[in-house]
Design a protein around this motif. Structure first.
Motif, PDB file in Angstrom:
ATOM      1  N   ARG A 268       1.502 -20.122 -13.141  1.00  0.00           N
ATOM      2  CA  ARG A 268       2.228 -19.674 -11.959  1.00  0.00           C
ATOM      3  C   ARG A 268       3.171 -18.559 -12.404  1.00  0.00           C
ATOM      4  N   ASN A 269       3.443 -17.651 -11.499  1.00  0.00           N
ATOM      5  CA  ASN A 269       4.277 -16.507 -11.838  1.00  0.00           C
ATOM      6  C   ASN A 269       5.751 -16.852 -11.629  1.00  0.00           C
ATOM      7  N   TYR A 270       6.241 -17.825 -12.424  1.00  0.00           N
ATOM      8  CA  TYR A 270       7.623 -18.248 -12.306  1.00  0.00           C
ATOM      9  C   TYR A 270       8.499 -17.513 -13.312  1.00  0.00           C
ATOM     10  N   THR A 271       9.702 -17.167 -12.879  1.00  0.00           N
ATOM     11  CA  THR A 271      10.713 -16.737 -13.835  1.00  0.00           C
ATOM     12  C   THR A 271      11.276 -17.995 -14.507  1.00  0.00           C
ATOM     13  N   VAL A 272      12.087 -17.794 -15.545  1.00  0.00           N
ATOM     14  CA  VAL A 272      12.732 -18.933 -16.204  1.00  0.00           C
ATOM     15  C   VAL A 272      13.534 -19.734 -15.185  1.00  0.00           C
ATOM     16  N   GLU A 273      14.306 -19.041 -14.370  1.00  0.00           N
ATOM     17  CA  GLU A 273      15.160 -19.714 -13.392  1.00  0.00           C
ATOM     18  C   GLU A 273      14.335 -20.472 -12.356  1.00  0.00           C
ATOM     19  N   GLU A 274      13.243 -19.878 -11.906  1.00  0.00           N
ATOM     20  CA  GLU A 274      12.396 -20.542 -10.908  1.00  0.00           C
ATOM     21  C   GLU A 274      11.750 -21.799 -11.479  1.00  0.00           C
ATOM     22  N   ALA A 275      11.263 -21.716 -12.705  1.00  0.00           N
ATOM     23  CA  ALA A 275      10.628 -22.878 -13.330  1.00  0.00           C
ATOM     24  C   ALA A 275      11.637 -23.993 -13.538  1.00  0.00           C
ATOM     25  N   TYR A 276      12.806 -23.639 -14.016  1.00  0.00           N
ATOM     26  CA  TYR A 276      13.874 -24.616 -14.262  1.00  0.00           C
ATOM     27  C   TYR A 276      14.324 -25.273 -12.962  1.00  0.00           C
ATOM     28  N   GLU A 277      14.552 -24.470 -11.939  1.00  0.00           N
ATOM     29  CA  GLU A 277      15.032 -24.999 -10.668  1.00  0.00           C
ATOM     30  C   GLU A 277      13.974 -25.855  -9.990  1.00  0.00           C
ATOM     31  N   ARG A 278      12.707 -25.448 -10.093  1.00  0.00           N
ATOM     32  CA  ARG A 278      11.641 -26.225  -9.452  1.00  0.00           C
ATOM     33  C   ARG A 278      11.432 -27.558 -10.156  1.00  0.00           C
ATOM     34  N   ALA A 279      11.473 -27.549 -11.480  1.00  0.00           N
ATOM     35  CA  ALA A 279      11.340 -28.804 -12.230  1.00  0.00           C
ATOM     36  C   ALA A 279      12.467 -29.756 -11.855  1.00  0.00           C
ATOM     37  N   LEU A 280      13.692 -29.239 -11.797  1.00  0.00           N
ATOM     38  CA  LEU A 280      14.840 -30.075 -11.469  1.00  0.00           C
ATOM     39  C   LEU A 280      14.753 -30.595 -10.039  1.00  0.00           C
ATOM     40  N   TYR A 281      14.254 -29.772  -9.138  1.00  0.00           N
ATOM     41  CA  TYR A 281      14.098 -30.192  -7.749  1.00  0.00           C
ATOM     42  C   TYR A 281      13.143 -31.376  -7.646  1.00  0.00           C
ATOM     43  N   TYR A 282      12.005 -31.305  -8.320  1.00  0.00           N
ATOM     44  CA  TYR A 282      11.036 -32.397  -8.256  1.00  0.00           C
ATOM     45  C   TYR A 282      11.548 -33.650  -8.972  1.00  0.00           C
ATOM     46  N   VAL A 283      12.290 -33.465 -10.051  1.00  0.00           N
ATOM     47  CA  VAL A 283      12.919 -34.610 -10.709  1.00  0.00           C
ATOM     48  C   VAL A 283      13.868 -35.303  -9.728  1.00  0.00           C
ATOM     49  N   HIS A 284      14.698 -34.509  -9.059  1.00  0.00           N
ATOM     50  CA  HIS A 284      15.648 -35.053  -8.085  1.00  0.00           C
ATOM     51  C   HIS A 284      14.935 -35.798  -6.966  1.00  0.00           C
ATOM     52  N   GLU A 285      13.886 -35.198  -6.411  1.00  0.00           N
ATOM     53  CA  GLU A 285      13.161 -35.829  -5.311  1.00  0.00           C
ATOM     54  C   GLU A 285      12.509 -37.125  -5.756  1.00  0.00           C
ATOM     55  N   SER A 286      11.962 -37.143  -6.962  1.00  0.00           N
ATOM     56  CA  SER A 286      11.324 -38.349  -7.488  1.00  0.00           C
ATOM     57  C   SER A 286      12.331 -39.481  -7.637  1.00  0.00           C
ATOM     58  N   VAL A 287      13.505 -39.142  -8.136  1.00  0.00           N
ATOM     59  CA  VAL A 287      14.546 -40.152  -8.330  1.00  0.00           C
ATOM     60  C   VAL A 287      15.054 -40.680  -6.987  1.00  0.00           C
ATOM     61  N   MET A 288      15.309 -39.782  -6.041  1.00  0.00           N
ATOM     62  CA  MET A 288      15.896 -40.196  -4.770  1.00  0.00           C
ATOM     63  C   MET A 288      14.958 -41.087  -3.961  1.00  0.00           C
ATOM     64  N   LYS A 289      13.671 -40.972  -4.189  1.00  0.00           N
ATOM     65  CA  LYS A 289      12.718 -41.817  -3.464  1.00  0.00           C
ATOM     66  C   LYS A 289      12.839 -43.289  -3.850  1.00  0.00           C
ATOM     67  N   VAL A 290      13.364 -43.563  -5.052  1.00  0.00           N
ATOM     68  CA  VAL A 290      13.493 -44.964  -5.470  1.00  0.00           C
ATOM     69  C   VAL A 290      14.939 -45.457  -5.406  1.00  0.00           C
ATOM     70  N   VAL A 291      15.875 -44.569  -5.131  1.00  0.00           N
ATOM     71  CA  VAL A 291      17.257 -45.019  -4.936  1.00  0.00           C
ATOM     72  C   VAL A 291      17.315 -45.837  -3.644  1.00  0.00           C
ATOM     73  N   ILE A 292      17.962 -46.971  -3.705  1.00  0.00           N
ATOM     74  CA  ILE A 292      18.082 -47.854  -2.547  1.00  0.00           C
ATOM     75  C   ILE A 292      18.738 -47.082  -1.389  1.00  0.00           C
ATOM     76  N   PRO A 293      18.107 -47.103  -0.201  1.00  0.00           N
ATOM     77  CA  PRO A 293      18.534 -46.230   0.910  1.00  0.00           C
ATOM     78  C   PRO A 293      20.035 -46.225   1.193  1.00  0.00           C
ATOM     79  N   GLU A 294      20.652 -47.403   1.228  1.00  0.00           N
ATOM     80  CA  GLU A 294      22.070 -47.435   1.576  1.00  0.00           C
ATOM     81  C   GLU A 294      22.970 -46.863   0.486  1.00  0.00           C
TER      82      GLU A 294
END
Length: 235
Positions: free
Chosen positions: A195-221
């Protein structure tokens, strides 16, 4: 006494070769490191280098550790930003992503590439010689750094989140593995220019997916108590 002299000689030779490997990496990049270049720089033959390092990947692994100093020094400061374990873990991922995508070859050499040996043993050997690189770090951070297995590193970070009521115990291993796979996948994609990612884009996208993965298992309340937000547009 003789065993002590042999150990001193071994440590001395390790330093010669690792110092030489560090210089080669600084001038030519880790991808261009060879045993011959390192041995020439150290003033020894390639065969002598192989007496102390079984494989080039081992020497590159140890030399690459030299280039993680900034990450190790910044990690405690990132963790301090969090007010609970989930936030602290996400901030630690932010620190790791920032440094790893800035130096992809270095971090792939440590955490992705095949070493042909259990990496825990190699890391323990490294810090036996370079004890000073652990001075001043909190014990919790030392234990995380000394645990090479990425999944185990993650579990060390997030286990307390179970007691805090943020996640269930049976989700700990899942998010440890899934976040690792996200980082490895993005790092491999970035390094292979899929993919034609810059360093910043790759870093930010990886962190975004890490965050989304974690939040899906955090207890809703409890989700409202996690204020960490990655800097990326969902779209």
């Amino acid at each position: 006494m003789q065993a002590g002299r042999k150990e001193i000689q071994r440590e001395r030779m390790w330093r010669y070769f690792l110092n030489a490997a560090t210089e080669v990496i600084e001038t030519e990049g880790i991808e261009n490191v060879t045993i011959r270049k390192i041995a020439d720089k150290a003033g020894y033959t390639s065969s002598t280098a192989y007496n102390y390092f079984k494989d080039l990947s081992h020497l590159k692994f140890f030399a690459a550790m030299r280039f993680t100093k900034d990450y190790i020094e910044e990690l405690p400061h990132y963790i301090e930003k969090g007010t609970n374990t989930v936030e602290k873990w996400l901030y630690s991922w932010e620190c790791f992503c920032k440094h790893s995508f800035t130096q992809p070859q270095i971090y792939a050499g440590i955490f992705i590439n095949n070493l042909g040996i259990v990496p825990e043993e190699m890391l323990e050997s490294y810090y036996k010689i370079y004890k000073e690189e652990l001075l001043g770090l909190p014990e919790q951070i030392k234990s995380i750094i000394m645990e090479q297995s990425f999944s185990k590193r993650s579990i060390l970070y997030i286990q307390d989140a179970v007691g805090e009521g943020f996640i269930n115990q049976n989700d700990v291993e899942f998010i440890a593995d899934s976040t690792l796979l996200i980082w490895k996948g993005m790092m491999t994609t970035f390094m292979n220019q899929r993919r034609n990612y810059t360093v910043e884009e790759a870093y930010e996208r990886a962190l975004y997916y890490v965050h989304e993965s974690v939040m899906k298992v955090v207890i809703p309340e409890k989700r409202k108590e996690v204020h960490f937000k990655p800097n990326i547009n969902e779209n």
